[in-house]
Design a protein around this motif. Sequence first.
Motif, PDB file in Angstrom:
ATOM      1  N   ILE A   1       2.865  -2.591   2.289  1.00 19.75           N
ATOM      2  CA  ILE A   1       2.838  -2.189   3.795  1.00 19.75           C
ATOM      3  C   ILE A   1       3.314  -2.518   5.096  1.00 19.75           C
ATOM      4  O   ILE A   1       3.078  -2.488   6.320  1.00 19.75           O
ATOM      5  N   THR A   2       4.228  -3.419   4.922  1.00 20.30           N
ATOM      6  CA  THR A   2       5.932  -3.778   5.529  1.00 20.30           C
ATOM      7  C   THR A   2       6.466  -2.827   6.605  1.00 20.30           C
ATOM      8  O   THR A   2       6.824  -1.817   5.319  1.00 20.30           O
TER       9      THR A   2
ATOM     10  N   LYS B   1       9.425  -5.275   1.061  1.00 24.06           N
ATOM     11  CA  LYS B   1       9.145  -6.633   0.011  1.00 24.06           C
ATOM     12  C   LYS B   1       9.673  -8.297   0.755  1.00 24.06           C
ATOM     13  O   LYS B   1       9.251  -9.080   0.534  1.00 24.06           O
TER      14      LYS B   1
ATOM     15  N   TYR C   1       8.947  -8.555   4.289  1.00 26.22           N
ATOM     16  CA  TYR C   1       6.866  -9.129   3.484  1.00 26.22           C
ATOM     17  C   TYR C   1       7.562 -10.826   3.052  1.00 26.22           C
ATOM     18  O   TYR C   1       6.462 -11.494   4.153  1.00 26.22           O
TER      19      TYR C   1
ATOM     20  N   ASN D   1       6.580 -13.741   5.582  1.00 26.92           N
ATOM     21  CA  ASN D   1       5.179 -15.169   5.608  1.00 26.92           C
ATOM     22  C   ASN D   1       5.306 -15.858   4.668  1.00 26.92           C
ATOM     23  O   ASN D   1       4.405 -17.202   4.370  1.00 26.92           O
TER      24      ASN D   1
ATOM     25  N   ASP E   1       2.575 -11.559  -5.316  1.00 23.46           N
ATOM     26  CA  ASP E   1       1.892 -11.498  -3.635  1.00 23.46           C
ATOM     27  C   ASP E   1       2.830 -10.309  -3.074  1.00 23.46           C
ATOM     28  O   ASP E   1       1.621  -9.276  -2.233  1.00 23.46           O
ATOM     29  N   ALA E   2       4.340 -10.241  -2.527  1.00 21.27           N
ATOM     30  CA  ALA E   2       4.857  -9.077  -2.509  1.00 21.27           C
ATOM     31  C   ALA E   2       4.928  -7.852  -2.425  1.00 21.27           C
ATOM     32  O   ALA E   2       5.126  -6.981  -1.920  1.00 21.27           O
ATOM     33  N   ASP E   3       4.694  -7.644  -4.031  1.00 15.36           N
ATOM     34  CA  ASP E   3       3.957  -6.778  -4.287  1.00 15.36           C
ATOM     35  C   ASP E   3       3.097  -6.319  -4.804  1.00 15.36           C
ATOM     36  O   ASP E   3       2.611  -4.661  -3.895  1.00 15.36           O
ATOM     37  N   ALA E   4       1.937  -6.954  -4.447  1.00 11.45           N
ATOM     38  CA  ALA E   4       0.154  -6.473  -3.674  1.00 11.45           C
ATOM     39  C   ALA E   4       0.928  -5.680  -2.241  1.00 11.45           C
ATOM     40  O   ALA E   4      -0.280  -5.365  -2.164  1.00 11.45           O
ATOM     41  N   ASN E   5       1.381  -7.016  -1.305  1.00 12.38           N
ATOM     42  CA  ASN E   5       1.302  -6.494   0.259  1.00 12.38           C
ATOM     43  C   ASN E   5       2.788  -6.636   1.074  1.00 12.38           C
ATOM     44  O   ASN E   5       2.500  -5.686   2.033  1.00 12.38           O
ATOM     45  N   GLY E   6       3.503  -6.238   0.229  1.00  7.50           N
ATOM     46  CA  GLY E   6       5.068  -5.642   1.129  1.00  7.50           C
ATOM     47  C   GLY E   6       5.701  -4.103   1.476  1.00  7.50           C
ATOM     48  O   GLY E   6       5.664  -3.888   2.034  1.00  7.50           O
TER      49      GLY E   6
END
Length: 174
Positions: A163-164, A96, A99, A103, A156-161
């Motif tokens: 997958i990093t 996270k 990420y 970003n 945002d990091a919780d939702a997308n991080g």
Amino acid sequence: KEMKKVIFSFAIFVITVITSVSYSQYGLSDAIITGTGSGGNVTFTDPYTNQSRQVFAGQMNGTVDGNTTKFYCIDIQRTLSFPDECHKDSAVSNSKIVYILNNYNPYNPNPVGALPDLNNEVAATQCAIWHFSDGVDANTITDNTIKVRTLEIIADADANGVITNIVTTFSIEP
């Protein structure tokens, strides 16, 4: 016998070149923080003392191997002085944080929803990093603009991080 010496000498030369290139690229990067950059003072509840704390939240100016760059602080417990030599080639980050670094400013100077004031945007980014590295509760940030933006970055990091991928390209373990 002479040909074996030439081949052996060439092999030693190649190993030396590869080792020195690898060593300089991956093992001896000097990161030096020279001062503060964009950002500002932020007050929140320190997760280690449970007391109100005001700190500079933002980017640090510095160099890596002599090249100008910007850093974020991952550890609110370590006091910086200038110039300050960073830990060398540390990869102590979770996905996270990676990420956020990939970003948000400075890597992405125009992230979605960025605040118009760069100092506030960078302070919010730093606070989001501290949320993941030190457990800072963003809801305790006293500046409402920075608090709301920090909460957006965390979401945002919780939702997308997750997958990093943190890829280790070269690692020498003791």
